[in-house]
Scaffold this motif. Sequence first.
Motif, short mmCIF file in Angstrom:
data_model
loop_
_atom_site.label_atom_id
_atom_site.label_comp_id
_atom_site.label_asym_id
_atom_site.label_seq_id
_atom_site.Cartn_x
_atom_site.Cartn_y
_atom_site.Cartn_z
N GLU A 49 0.44 -1.27 -0.08
CA GLU A 49 0.06 0.10 0.06
C GLU A 49 1.06 1.40 -0.15
O GLU A 49 2.08 1.35 0.60
N HIS A 209 0.20 -1.43 -8.00
CA HIS A 209 -0.93 -1.85 -7.84
C HIS A 209 -1.67 -2.49 -8.42
O HIS A 209 -3.15 -2.48 -7.94
N MET A 211 -3.27 -5.23 -10.32
CA MET A 211 -2.80 -6.78 -10.00
C MET A 211 -2.99 -7.75 -11.25
O MET A 211 -2.06 -8.68 -11.08
N PRO A 240 -4.47 -12.95 -6.62
CA PRO A 240 -4.33 -11.81 -6.58
C PRO A 240 -4.95 -11.22 -5.01
O PRO A 240 -4.48 -10.25 -4.32
N ASP A 241 -6.20 -12.70 -5.04
CA ASP A 241 -6.66 -11.83 -3.86
C ASP A 241 -5.69 -12.42 -2.15
O ASP A 241 -5.57 -11.82 -1.08
N VAL A 244 -3.49 -9.11 -2.05
CA VAL A 244 -4.42 -7.75 -1.39
C VAL A 244 -3.93 -8.23 0.03
O VAL A 244 -4.04 -7.39 0.79
N ILE A 248 -2.79 -5.49 2.88
CA ILE A 248 -3.83 -5.25 3.97
C ILE A 248 -3.77 -5.64 5.67
O ILE A 248 -3.44 -4.69 6.37
N HIS A 498 -9.37 -2.97 0.25
CA HIS A 498 -9.09 -4.19 -0.80
C HIS A 498 -9.89 -3.07 -1.83
O HIS A 498 -8.74 -3.60 -3.14
N ILE A 501 -7.07 -1.24 -3.36
CA ILE A 501 -5.70 -1.69 -4.27
C ILE A 501 -6.87 -2.21 -5.19
O ILE A 501 -5.84 -2.13 -6.47
N THR A 502 -7.55 -2.38 -5.52
CA THR A 502 -8.43 -3.38 -6.73
C THR A 502 -9.25 -2.73 -7.62
O THR A 502 -9.40 -3.13 -8.80
#
Length: 512
Positions: A49, A209, A211, A240-241, A244, A248, A498, A501-502
């Motif tokens: 982040e 950033h 993904m 990707p999850d 992330v 986080i 989340h 970022i996504t």
Amino acid sequence: MNASGTGGPSELTPRLSMRGIVKRFPGTLANDHAELTVLPGETHCLLGENGAGKSTLMKILAGSLQPDEGEIRLDGEPVRLTSPQAGMAAGISVIYQELDLVPDLTVAQNLLLGRAPARGPVIRRGRRAELAREAIDRVGGDFPVNAVVRELPIAAQQLTAIARALTTQARVIVMDEPSATLGENDLRKVFDVIRSLTAEGRSVIYISHRMDEVMEIGDRATVMRDGRSVSVHDLARATPDELVAAMIGESRELVRPTDRPRPEGPALLEIRRVHRPGLIDVRDIEVRPGEVAGLAGLGGAGRTTLLSALFGDTGASVSVRLDGAEPRLSSPAAAVRAGFALVPENRKEQGLMPGLSVARNAAVTALGRPPWLAPHTTGRRRATPALSGLGVKYSSPDQPVGKLSGGNQQKVVLAKWIAKGGLRVLLLDEPTRGLDVGAKADLYRQVRHLADQGVAVLLASSELNELTANADRVWVLHEGRNVACYDPRTTDEATIAHTVITGETPATKAAS
């Protein structure tokens, strides 16, 4: 460091090894024993982040900053990178998101600056142009090498910066958010270049950033959080999850909601649309009188562009309503007349005149003329109530503002708008950057006090915990668009992070 996988032959001597890197700034531990290992021929993604410590680590690698502790090795040999020149000599090439090209020189001059082919003291311009053309062709550029850089589109400037790295025969090439200014076709060209570089055995550190880019171009990824390297992932096996979640952190607490009564009633500021092709397309944001509306987003998400556009300072088309009327925000002067005020991210260069006194800086908007032309007594009279109300600490109104602490400088920027009067919309861009904890708390108290007087506040910050603690609502910007709005009283910070970022909300993720 928790490894969730390894990528590449483990018997290879690492191309780059950064071990135990510590970097302290006043009030901040930017790198806390950070580590990064990159193999020859690898595309290694660096994730985290905003504020995770990525930029500081790369500035240390480039030689722009010196670590307080730690070791750097290149191909197994320890190196001391005491300057950017030392970094380049060691084979490190960094392509920054904020390009460091010389805008008044041509593409060819930039590509071979300090390394131009020469015969004695005379530069061989024809040969320089040939070499430049080869490098630009390699990155897929179709612009002339004799073009002046400042006259090129930003995407062409980005390709020029990448091409310059190719001319240095660097062993490690760092690409910091290259897609932020590139379209899909140009990004495809850059990916082709990356693949050709790694096929030659060179190593690429790719910071992004996005993904989808990371999963497509990367071999492995190091995730940073709070200045530390927390995990390494083999991207062939990661999702990707997972990435992330690592960025986080699993221990993210629920947000601490603001205890201010929620403003109700019709909006004071209605942002119908702010649009600049390729940069921003924000629609339908409303801010009520007395409301603090937060703007969350990664670097390049469009927060600064949005605030600058509302302050009449960009080439964006702006359609807003202010208390039912439609002001023309065609310039900063027009925005000020309408009741807008901007506290910019770079207070020293954009918000203050460091060589002038505290009083003259605080009175500049109220005087209606250059502050050095106004009598000292006039400036003091207009500035003193605002400075006193904000609790600015200074030895004398005549003290140069550049001698104040960062927190007090930021209060002076705010004071100049209060001294003018007529404030209706306050735009804050990273207002607490560089401030200590006490100064941050003091500034937010002043912002809430202004909101309590009916001012509509738009607050952009990379510190999500500051937004969730101080904003009534948090709008998330992603790649130039507002994609969600959250109530920090009812939404946990991990959910907001989340989306930051996504670009995905819980609803869109479930639908997919």
